[in-house]
Scaffold this active site. Structure first.
Site, PDB file in Angstrom:
ATOM      1  N   ASP A   1       0.913  -1.090   0.026  1.00  8.77           N
ATOM      2  CA  ASP A   1       0.153  -0.094  -0.117  1.00  8.77           C
ATOM      3  C   ASP A   1       0.644   1.335   0.081  1.00  8.77           C
ATOM      4  O   ASP A   1       0.605   2.262   0.601  1.00  8.77           O
ATOM      5  CB  ASP A   1      -0.818   0.105   1.235  1.00  8.77           C
ATOM      6  CG  ASP A   1      -1.799  -1.056   1.349  1.00  8.77           C
ATOM      7  OD1 ASP A   1      -2.277  -1.745   0.069  1.00  8.77           O
ATOM      8  OD2 ASP A   1      -2.194  -1.603   2.168  1.00  8.77           O
TER       9      ASP A   1
ATOM     10  N   LYS B   1       1.500   2.057  -5.110  1.00 11.45           N
ATOM     11  CA  LYS B   1       2.110   1.512  -6.208  1.00 11.45           C
ATOM     12  C   LYS B   1       1.074   2.010  -7.482  1.00 11.45           C
ATOM     13  O   LYS B   1       1.564   2.056  -8.663  1.00 11.45           O
ATOM     14  CB  LYS B   1       2.380  -0.113  -6.306  1.00 11.45           C
ATOM     15  CG  LYS B   1       3.428  -0.115  -5.179  1.00 11.45           C
ATOM     16  CD  LYS B   1       3.644  -1.876  -5.094  1.00 11.45           C
ATOM     17  CE  LYS B   1       2.224  -2.589  -4.273  1.00 11.45           C
ATOM     18  NZ  LYS B   1       2.022  -2.114  -2.980  1.00 11.45           N
TER      19      LYS B   1
ATOM     20  N   GLY C   1      -4.675  -4.380  -3.640  1.00  9.49           N
ATOM     21  CA  GLY C   1      -5.594  -3.370  -4.088  1.00  9.49           C
ATOM     22  C   GLY C   1      -4.708  -2.226  -4.375  1.00  9.49           C
ATOM     23  O   GLY C   1      -4.044  -1.779  -3.681  1.00  9.49           O
ATOM     24  N   HIS C   2      -4.678  -1.837  -5.759  1.00 13.27           N
ATOM     25  CA  HIS C   2      -3.759  -0.667  -6.294  1.00 13.27           C
ATOM     26  C   HIS C   2      -5.000   0.359  -6.691  1.00 13.27           C
ATOM     27  O   HIS C   2      -5.605   0.125  -7.708  1.00 13.27           O
ATOM     28  CB  HIS C   2      -2.840  -1.222  -7.373  1.00 13.27           C
ATOM     29  CG  HIS C   2      -1.801  -2.451  -7.012  1.00 13.27           C
ATOM     30  ND1 HIS C   2      -1.321  -2.969  -7.823  1.00 13.27           N
ATOM     31  CD2 HIS C   2      -1.671  -2.709  -5.710  1.00 13.27           C
ATOM     32  CE1 HIS C   2      -0.201  -3.756  -7.306  1.00 13.27           C
ATOM     33  NE2 HIS C   2      -0.656  -3.818  -6.068  1.00 13.27           N
TER      34      HIS C   2
ATOM     35  N   GLN D   1       2.112  -6.154  -3.280  1.00 15.39           N
ATOM     36  CA  GLN D   1       2.340  -6.136  -1.916  1.00 15.39           C
ATOM     37  C   GLN D   1       3.721  -5.379  -1.676  1.00 15.39           C
ATOM     38  O   GLN D   1       3.824  -4.283  -2.433  1.00 15.39           O
ATOM     39  CB  GLN D   1       2.633  -7.519  -1.300  1.00 15.39           C
ATOM     40  CG  GLN D   1       1.264  -8.482  -1.164  1.00 15.39           C
ATOM     41  CD  GLN D   1       0.748  -8.980  -2.404  1.00 15.39           C
ATOM     42  OE1 GLN D   1       1.412  -9.548  -3.162  1.00 15.39           O
ATOM     43  NE2 GLN D   1      -0.476  -8.707  -2.728  1.00 15.39           N
TER      44      GLN D   1
HETATM   45  P1  GDP Z   1      -0.896   0.056  -3.670  1.00 20.50           P
HETATM   46  O1  GDP Z   1      -1.453  -1.043  -2.942  1.00 20.50           O
HETATM   47  O2  GDP Z   1       0.497   0.376  -3.377  1.00 20.50           O
HETATM   48  O3  GDP Z   1      -1.140   0.638  -4.837  1.00 20.50           O
HETATM   49  O4  GDP Z   1      -1.515   1.327  -2.568  1.00 20.50           O
HETATM   50  P2  GDP Z   1      -3.129   1.688  -2.295  1.00 20.50           P
HETATM   51  O5  GDP Z   1      -3.849   1.905  -3.479  1.00 20.50           O
HETATM   52  O6  GDP Z   1      -3.450   0.369  -1.435  1.00 20.50           O
HETATM   53  O7  GDP Z   1      -2.947   2.676  -1.197  1.00 20.50           O
HETATM   54  C1  GDP Z   1      -2.514   4.003  -1.471  1.00 20.50           C
HETATM   55  C2  GDP Z   1      -3.653   5.073  -1.175  1.00 20.50           C
HETATM   56  O8  GDP Z   1      -2.881   6.079  -1.035  1.00 20.50           O
HETATM   57  C3  GDP Z   1      -4.831   4.930  -2.325  1.00 20.50           C
HETATM   58  O9  GDP Z   1      -5.774   5.622  -1.551  1.00 20.50           O
HETATM   59  C4  GDP Z   1      -4.304   6.169  -3.023  1.00 20.50           C
HETATM   60  O10 GDP Z   1      -5.337   6.701  -3.835  1.00 20.50           O
HETATM   61  C5  GDP Z   1      -3.559   7.258  -2.295  1.00 20.50           C
HETATM   62  N1  GDP Z   1      -2.331   7.953  -2.545  1.00 20.50           N
HETATM   63  C6  GDP Z   1      -1.462   7.722  -3.494  1.00 20.50           C
HETATM   64  N2  GDP Z   1      -0.434   8.618  -3.731  1.00 20.50           N
HETATM   65  C7  GDP Z   1      -0.928   9.534  -2.605  1.00 20.50           C
HETATM   66  C8  GDP Z   1      -0.457  10.732  -2.399  1.00 20.50           C
HETATM   67  O11 GDP Z   1       0.895  11.001  -2.681  1.00 20.50           O
HETATM   68  N3  GDP Z   1      -0.867  11.471  -1.373  1.00 20.50           N
HETATM   69  C9  GDP Z   1      -2.287  10.975  -0.763  1.00 20.50           C
HETATM   70  N4  GDP Z   1      -2.756  11.851  -0.136  1.00 20.50           N
HETATM   71  N5  GDP Z   1      -2.630  10.048  -1.258  1.00 20.50           N
HETATM   72  C10 GDP Z   1      -2.164   8.816  -2.132  1.00 20.50           C
HETATM   73  P1  IMO Z   2      -0.894  -4.402  -2.119  1.00 25.51           P
HETATM   74  O1  IMO Z   2      -0.358  -5.012  -3.441  1.00 25.51           O
HETATM   75  C1  IMO Z   2      -0.796  -4.454   2.192  1.00 25.51           C
HETATM   76  C2  IMO Z   2      -0.959  -8.785   3.866  1.00 25.51           C
HETATM   77  C3  IMO Z   2      -2.124  -8.988   4.482  1.00 25.51           C
HETATM   78  C4  IMO Z   2      -1.532 -10.095   5.508  1.00 25.51           C
HETATM   79  C5  IMO Z   2      -0.430 -10.651   4.777  1.00 25.51           C
HETATM   80  C6  IMO Z   2      -0.864 -12.005   4.210  1.00 25.51           C
HETATM   81  O2  IMO Z   2      -2.399  -3.440  -2.133  1.00 25.51           O
HETATM   82  O3  IMO Z   2       0.081  -3.430  -1.704  1.00 25.51           O
HETATM   83  P2  IMO Z   2      -2.308 -12.688   2.327  1.00 25.51           P
HETATM   84  O4  IMO Z   2      -3.926 -12.590   1.824  1.00 25.51           O
HETATM   85  O5  IMO Z   2      -1.628 -12.220   1.161  1.00 25.51           O
HETATM   86  O6  IMO Z   2      -2.129 -14.381   2.467  1.00 25.51           O
HETATM   87  O7  IMO Z   2      -2.163 -12.035   3.710  1.00 25.51           O
HETATM   88  O8  IMO Z   2      -0.051  -9.838   3.548  1.00 25.51           O
HETATM   89  N1  IMO Z   2      -1.271  -8.208   2.485  1.00 25.51           N
HETATM   90  C7  IMO Z   2      -1.194  -6.826   2.246  1.00 25.51           C
HETATM   91  N2  IMO Z   2      -1.118  -5.779   2.905  1.00 25.51           N
HETATM   92  N3  IMO Z   2      -1.041  -4.499   0.891  1.00 25.51           N
HETATM   93  C8  IMO Z   2      -1.086  -5.416   0.239  1.00 25.51           C
HETATM   94  O9  IMO Z   2      -1.387  -5.605  -1.487  1.00 25.51           O
HETATM   95  C9  IMO Z   2      -1.381  -6.808   0.818  1.00 25.51           C
HETATM   96  N4  IMO Z   2      -1.553  -8.016   0.296  1.00 25.51           N
HETATM   97  C10 IMO Z   2      -1.600  -8.902   1.236  1.00 25.51           C
HETATM   98  O10 IMO Z   2      -2.907  -8.084   5.208  1.00 25.51           O
HETATM   99  O11 IMO Z   2      -0.872  -9.328   6.596  1.00 25.51           O
HETATM  100 MG    MG Z   3      -2.864  -1.783  -1.796  1.00 25.46          MG
END
Ligand code: GDP
Ligand code: IMO
Ligand code: MG
Length: 425
Positions: free
Chosen positions: A13, A16, A40-41, A225
């Site tokens: 998270d 990415k 979840g991207h 991840q």
């Molecule tokens: P990922 O799994 O690495 O793709 O990240 P996620 O999408 O799960 O979580 C990142 C969260 O931060 C999402 O809600 C994005 O919309 C948000 N986000 C990404 N870059 C920025 C930023 O520079 N500032 C803020 N405030 N939010 C951001």
């Molecule tokens: P993105 O791509 C954050 C965490 C779960 C748990 C551990 C193992 O959005 O960054 P799993 O279901 O993979 O066997 O769970 O890994 N986890 C993540 N945490 N971002 C993710 O993906 C994750 N995918 C798995 O919360 O701790």
């Molecule tokens: Mg994510």
């Protein structure tokens, strides 16, 4: 050039999705190489927020070929739903291909994931309960069902029969939980999914990737991840069941390491973690809550609140080492706008001794106390900064320190969730 890998440097998270969407317009192909719908991207385009679980974040550009590689585990129902969501918004997914070698998540994987979590002796991992771990176990145990198998009804039926018998026995007799797997129903359901995506499944996607590399196309590898969730290099056993690190792109997409020219580490300006497991710089109390609310730190997949903490330089150094980072994309710097003072952890102290390398042994890690350097805040909004030179002095000092710790230059700074909110260096 041609291959660039984008990896998460923390516990996932890091942002990415936002970074890959931004980079995609300069690329011809984007390949997801591991994980499944545990990811979840998020990509924000105008008023639309997309949470991609399986489809590469390059999908919004029609001329970018997006591939779900052999290293990914696929829940076909989730994939189809994701395609439908995109199609409803005008993204037709004609530029999507799926490796026939990718493994399929079946209902018994999800049931087993839940059963294991409920009965886990050593403490819960807090998985996403999407069946990811059990599906990878079957892959490595050589009893998995691959996407291509869904098109061979006899083989699929046979494999399904053994697997259901095995998992039913395991869940009922070891975990002492009821099951209700209906082989005929599962068979028909999955044949339906296969039919729906038949045209997108290719025999061996590594041929497409390597042909594109030979033709000097620019290829981006999308990690899911993050480094600290890597099954080898993360906080085992509180990890996921694949290799998110840069090396995972070689196996998960079928490329040689010599084809890779860049590895971009996505670095959140602070740290979050969702699920159980160690987190040395975790902040409880008002500052942790402030980061969670301002950064909207709630899981994109499960909606769980993310644990928040100060930037961890020991984790950063570890990630720089195991990924061979060539540059950093720093995200969510805007979330720190209102803080008076900021901490960066630069080392851990264990029994009076300072260490700079992340300990692989969790019993050692439990004893580690973070050593912090304090920085003054900038106390002004960064969301509209368009150029590095526009950033306040204190923000530059903070960013420079992150880059110094990683021993890698900063190539992108993200200052908000939306597409335009990014500074290129
Ligand atoms: P990922 O799994 O690495 O793709 O990240 P996620 O999408 O799960 O979580 C990142 C969260 O931060 C999402 O809600 C994005 O919309 C948000 N986000 C990404 N870059 C920025 C930023 O520079 N500032 C803020 N405030 N939010 C951001
Ligand atoms: P993105 O791509 C954050 C965490 C779960 C748990 C551990 C193992 O959005 O960054 P799993 O279901 O993979 O066997 O769970 O890994 N986890 C993540 N945490 N971002 C993710 O993906 C994750 N995918 C798995 O919360 O701790
Ligand atoms: Mg994510």
């Amino acid at each position: 050039m041609p291959i660039t890998i984008v990896v998460g440097t923390q516990w996932g998270d890091e942002g990415k999705g936002k970074i890959i969407d931004n980079l995609s317009k300069q690329f011809d192909m984007v390949v997801r190489y591991q994980g499944g719908n545990n990811a979840g991207h998020t990509v924000v385009i105008g008023n639309d927020t997309f949470k991609l679980h399986l489809i590469p974040s390059g999908i919004f550009y029609k001329n970018v070929m997006c591939i779900i590689g052999n290293g990914v585990v696929i829940d076909p129902a989730v994939l189809i739903e994701e395609m439908e969501t995109l199609q409803a918004k005008g993204y037709d997914c004609a530029n999507l291909r799926i490796s026939g070698q990718a493994h399929v998540i079946l209902p018994y994987h999800k049931a087993l994931d839940k059963a294991q979590e409920e009965k886990r002796e050593a403490g819960r991992i807090g998985t996403t309960s999407r069946g990811i771990g059990p599906c990878y176990v079957d892959k490595y145990n050589r009893r998995g069902i691959r996407m291509a198998d869904l098109f061979n009804e006899k083989l699929f039926r046979e494999k399904l029969e053994w697997n259901i018998a095995e998992k039913k026995f395991q869940i009922e007799n070891f975990y002492r939980m009821p099951t209700n797997f209906n082989e005929n129903e599962i068979f028909t359901e999955y044949l339906g999914y296969a039919h729906a995506i038949r045209k997108l499944v290719v025999d061996d996607s590594s041929v497409m990737v390597n042909d594109a590399a030979k033709a000097k196309k620019n290829i981006l590898m999308e990690g899911a991840q993050g480094t600290m969730l890597d099954v080898d290099h993360g906080t085992y056993p509180y990890v996921t069941s694949s290799n998110p690190i840069a090396g995972g792109a070689c196996t998960g997409a079928g490329i040689g390491p010599t084809a890779v020219s860049e590895v971009i580490g996505v670095v959140k300006a602070y740290v979050t973690r969702v699920g159980g497991g160690p987190f040395p710089t975790e902040i409880s109390g008002p500052i942790g809550d402030l980061l969670r609310e301002k950064g909207r730190e709630y899981g994109a997949t499960t909606g769980r609140p993310r644990r928040c903490g100060w930037f961890d330089g020991v984790v950063m150094r570890h990630a720089a080492r195991v990924n061979g980072l060539t540059s950093l994309a720093i995200t969510k710097i805007d979330v720190l706008d209102n803080l008076d003072r900021l901490n960066i952890c630069t080392a851990y102290e264990i029994e009076g001794k300072k260490i700079k390398d992340f300990p692989a042994d969790l019993t050692k890690l439990e004893k580690c106390i973070p050593v912090y350097e304090e920085f003054p805040g900038w106390k002004e909004p960064l969301a509209n900064a368009k150029d590095y030179k526009d950033l306040p002095k204190n923000a530059k000092i903070y960013l420079d320190r992150l880059s110094e710790i990683a021993d890698a230059k900063v190539s992108l700074i993200s200052t908000g969730a939306e597409r335009g909110q990014i500074i290129k260096l």
